[in-house]
Design a protein around this motif. Structure first.
Motif, PDB file in Angstrom:
ATOM      1  N   UNK B 119      33.848  12.375 -10.156  1.00  0.00           N
ATOM      2  CA  UNK B 119      33.126  11.779  -9.031  1.00  0.00           C
ATOM      3  C   UNK B 119      34.082  11.018  -8.117  1.00  0.00           C
ATOM      4  N   UNK B 120      34.987  10.263  -8.727  1.00  0.00           N
ATOM      5  CA  UNK B 120      35.956   9.501  -7.920  1.00  0.00           C
ATOM      6  C   UNK B 120      36.802  10.454  -7.075  1.00  0.00           C
ATOM      7  N   UNK B 121      37.284  11.509  -7.709  1.00  0.00           N
ATOM      8  CA  UNK B 121      38.117  12.465  -6.972  1.00  0.00           C
ATOM      9  C   UNK B 121      37.351  13.125  -5.841  1.00  0.00           C
ATOM     10  N   UNK B 122      36.129  13.552  -6.144  1.00  0.00           N
ATOM     11  CA  UNK B 122      35.331  14.197  -5.103  1.00  0.00           C
ATOM     12  C   UNK B 122      35.029  13.217  -3.979  1.00  0.00           C
ATOM     13  N   UNK B 123      34.759  11.966  -4.365  1.00  0.00           N
ATOM     14  CA  UNK B 123      34.498  10.958  -3.341  1.00  0.00           C
ATOM     15  C   UNK B 123      35.673  10.783  -2.402  1.00  0.00           C
ATOM     16  N   UNK B 124      36.872  10.680  -2.970  1.00  0.00           N
ATOM     17  CA  UNK B 124      38.060  10.557  -2.124  1.00  0.00           C
ATOM     18  C   UNK B 124      38.187  11.776  -1.216  1.00  0.00           C
ATOM     19  N   UNK B 125      37.953  12.950  -1.798  1.00  0.00           N
ATOM     20  CA  UNK B 125      38.051  14.164  -1.010  1.00  0.00           C
ATOM     21  C   UNK B 125      37.045  14.184   0.123  1.00  0.00           C
ATOM     22  N   UNK B 126      35.813  13.770  -0.179  1.00  0.00           N
ATOM     23  CA  UNK B 126      34.795  13.758   0.865  1.00  0.00           C
ATOM     24  C   UNK B 126      35.153  12.755   1.952  1.00  0.00           C
ATOM     25  N   UNK B 127      35.765  11.623   1.535  1.00  0.00           N
ATOM     26  CA  UNK B 127      36.204  10.647   2.532  1.00  0.00           C
ATOM     27  C   UNK B 127      37.215  11.286   3.471  1.00  0.00           C
ATOM     28  N   UNK B 128      38.180  12.000   2.887  1.00  0.00           N
ATOM     29  CA  UNK B 128      39.127  12.745   3.723  1.00  0.00           C
ATOM     30  C   UNK B 128      38.385  13.670   4.668  1.00  0.00           C
ATOM     31  N   UNK B 129      37.426  14.407   4.088  1.00  0.00           N
ATOM     32  CA  UNK B 129      36.705  15.415   4.863  1.00  0.00           C
ATOM     33  C   UNK B 129      35.943  14.811   6.026  1.00  0.00           C
ATOM     34  N   UNK B 130      35.309  13.667   5.782  1.00  0.00           N
ATOM     35  CA  UNK B 130      34.550  13.032   6.853  1.00  0.00           C
ATOM     36  C   UNK B 130      35.485  12.538   7.950  1.00  0.00           C
TER      37      UNK B 130
END
Lengths: 324, 341
Positions: B119-130
């Motif tokens: 979840x943490x990794x995906x969250x960071x990735x989504x932050x990048x994506x946004x």
């Protein structure tokens, strides 16, 4: 008139920040601390001046921090072998310029995207620094060398004078020479620049070499300041350097900004870093804060840039009319 | 103007190659086999230098080293296909590994701790994506910022020292094997195949290529480009977190900076695999070849007797040369292709 709006907001932000820090941390406004902040800002100016010129061309140099480490270790190693310090400085700047030339060659001649080329050189430079120096720290440099970063001339720290010289010459280069104008044009619209007869590849080669050379000079000054040169002298220096340039108003899209903004950005960043130290914020959280800051600065730059200048979508293939 | 009418199989995105399909296959394969030849040459070369290279112990070590890189490189491929870049992989690996490690340290059950890390990794990735899709921040800046935040938070949470003291389940995951093949590699391979299927066979995969191949056309076609981009970065973060789990299991500890330089290797793997940065061309199979090459170079260097101090700059230089060569080859290809239209 609009050209003064951007620096004005930075000055206001600086004043507010200093005011807030003066209240939150009484040690901030002491003479010693202020001189300290100015020295730090001077180092950042020398490091970011060349980078500013690169960013003006819509490029980027991610390797500057690693070049600092490389030149510091090279110069340190040279001086540790009892070679005269001016030669060590020449070697350091030469190494920096070579790294910059490599960047320029990869970007201008091979055609790699700037972030990729300089990112690669970052790893090579950092690796070379670690390979050459290992885990040792060179120290005990000649006093004349240390004077560059620690001494005063007529009460003014030499660092500030050096930074002023670097900033002044780069500003002259950018604003008063054809070369500088060409940099702005390359950043605004590279295709139009090329069609207008600007030797784009040659200019890019020069500007990246300059950035590397100045990063090399900064590396020497960093080593002189702490009387130590090791491969990790510039860990986590990349984000503050980028912050300095972007906060100063030089747009990553190219064609806008300048050295004056970088000086203000350096002051802002130095004050921020100093303030975080005085407030006992741990260095790891400072790193995180720098990450947030650089993104915020670019977000704001992106949003306001669309207000200031009509710019074609980066993804569109239609060439834009020159904006300046 | 094309001399031949577009065929029914003309791809939606990217420049359609005019001419008979036979020639287009040859062109598309031209970029990859170079890397495969290099791979073959490396294997032969290293074996000649030291026959122990092909010993099962070394091959297993190679598989271990390749697994996290393959995962990160898979995510990097998707990101680069959208004309982006992800410089934050190492820090996301670190942060999600630290999250899982701390959870395990506080006696969380293993699946829950693993999910937290993912979840943490995906969250960071989504932050990048946004930041990239909505904030219109240049990908290298957005991901560079995430690097700082991820590394800073990870170091802060661990005080700079690795988290240790996990249960026995972790070590079995880390050192277990399915027959001669390490579990880690089986896992990485399975995930890779899944993503290859998604990229090649689903509408989402086609959209990913569309966004990178021709963003204007994608927008005009009504495809939600921004959502695709954000998802792609989120997936990259997820894959980095998976890599973190593998590293955690292998090392039996969670360090804040466990995989310094993995994003550099991942980018190199993608470029060696024939992908380009500005028109959405690339394939996961090419990335596989590239990742294997990189892992081989790093692994084989220890057999050549070059002192460890110098291995990093040597591999870095080799990689830059390879990227430069691949890029020049790409440009040559493009010139040849464009001269047909």
């Amino acid at each position: 008139m609009t050209r003064l709006v951007v620096p004005a907001t930075r000055v206001v932000a600086l004043v507010i920040l200093c005011g807030a820090l003066a209240v939150a941390a009484p040690a901030f406004l002491t003479a010693d601390n202020v001189i300290n902040v100015l020295r730090q800002a001077s180092l950042l100016v020398v490091l970011s001046a060349g980078l500013t010129l690169v960013v003006l061309t819509a490029g980027i140099d991610l390797s500057v921090a690693a070049v600092v480490a490389l030149t510091a270790t090279v110069a340190g190693g040279v001086m540790a072998n009892d070679v005269a310090w001016p030669l060590a400085c020449l070697a350091g700047i030469g190494v920096g310029a070579a790294a910059g030339a490599l960047n320029g060659g990869l970007v201008a001649l091979v055609g790699l995207p700037a972030f990729l080329a300089t990112f690669g050189v970052l790893y090579v430079a950092q690796g070379l620094a670690q390979g050459a120096a290992g885990s040792q720290t060179y120290s005990g440099f000649p006093p004349a060398f240390l004077f560059l970063a620690r001494g005063d001339i007529l009460g003014v720290p030499v660092l500030i004078l050096l930074a002023a010289a670097v900033a002044g010459s780069c500003a002259l280069l950018a604003n008063r020479t054809a070369f500088g104008r060409e940099l702005y044009v390359i950043g605004a619209n590279q295709v139009a620049a090329r069609l207008s007869g600007v030797p784009v590849r040659r200019r890019l080669l020069v500007v990246y070499t300059l950035s590397g050379g100045l990063a090399g000079a900064a590396g020497l000054l960093f080593a002189a300041r702490v009387d130590g040169a090791s491969a990790d002298i510039s860990t986590d220096l990349l984000l503050p350097t980028l912050t300095v340039v972007v906060i100063g108003g030089t747009s990553l899209f190219g064609g806008e900004g300048g050295i004056g903004g970088t000086v203000l950005g350096a002051l802002l960043t130095a004050v921020l870093l100093n303030g975080m130290n005085l407030l006992d914020i741990s260095s790891s959280l400072q790193l995180a804060a720098m990450g947030v800051l650089v993104v915020a600065a670019v977000l704001i730059d992106g949003a306001t840039s669309r207000l200031r200048v009509a710019r074609p979508s980066q993804l569109s293939t239609v060439p834009s009319a020159p904006t300046r | 103007m094309s001399l031949f009418p577009p065929s029914a199989e003309t791809p939606v995105a990217g420049a359609a190659v005019p001419g008979p399909r036979r020639r287009s296959w040859r062109l598309r394969l031209l970029a990859v086999p170079g890397t495969l030849w290099v791979l073959l040459a490396l294997v032969i070369g290293f074996t000649l230098v030291d026959p122990r290279f092909l010993a099962s112990a070394n091959l297993q070590g190679l598989a271990y080293a390749l697994s996290p890189l393959l995962l990160v490189a898979t995510g990097m491929t998707l990101v680069i296909l959208t004309r982006g870049i992800d410089l934050s992989s190492a820090s996301v690996v670190g942060l999600s590994g630290v999250a899982t490690g701390l959870a395990l340290h506080f006696a969380w059950p293993v699946p829950a701790a693993a999910l937290l890390g993912l979840a943490v990794g995906t969250g960071c990735g989504l932050m990048n994506g946004m930041l990239v899709s909505v904030g219109r921040v240049a990908p290298f800046v957005a991901t560079l910022g995430t690097t700082g935040v991820g590394a800073g938070v990870a170091i802060y949470l661990t005080n700079g020292t690795p988290v240790v003291g996990f249960g026995p389940t972790i070590s079995t995951l880390g050192s277990g094997a399915v027959g001669p093949v390490p579990t880690a590699f089986v896992l990485a391979g399975a995930v890779f195949l899944a993503f290859a299927a998604v990229l090649g066979g689903t509408r989402f995969g086609a959209h990913v290529r569309a966004v990178g191949g021709n963003p204007e056309a994608t927008r005009l076609a009504g495809i939600a480009g921004r959502r695709v981009v954000a998802t792609v970065y989120g997936l990259a973060g997820l894959l980095s977190a998976l890599a973190a789990l593998l590293i955690l299991a292998r090392d039996d500890s969670a360090a804040p900076r466990p995989a310094v330089g993995i994003e550099f290797d991942a980018i190199a793997a993608v470029v060696l695999g024939g992908a380009s940065f500005d028109d959405g061309r690339g394939s996961l199979w090419g990335t596989l070849a590239g990742a294997a090459t990189i892992a081989l170079v790093r692994n084989g260097l220890t057999y050549t007797g070059i002192p460890t101090n110098w291995q990093l700059p040597v591999t870095g230089t080799v990689i830059i040369l390879a990227i430069a060569a691949a890029n020049l080859q790409q440009r040559h290809l493009r010139r040849v292709r464009d001269s047909w239209s």
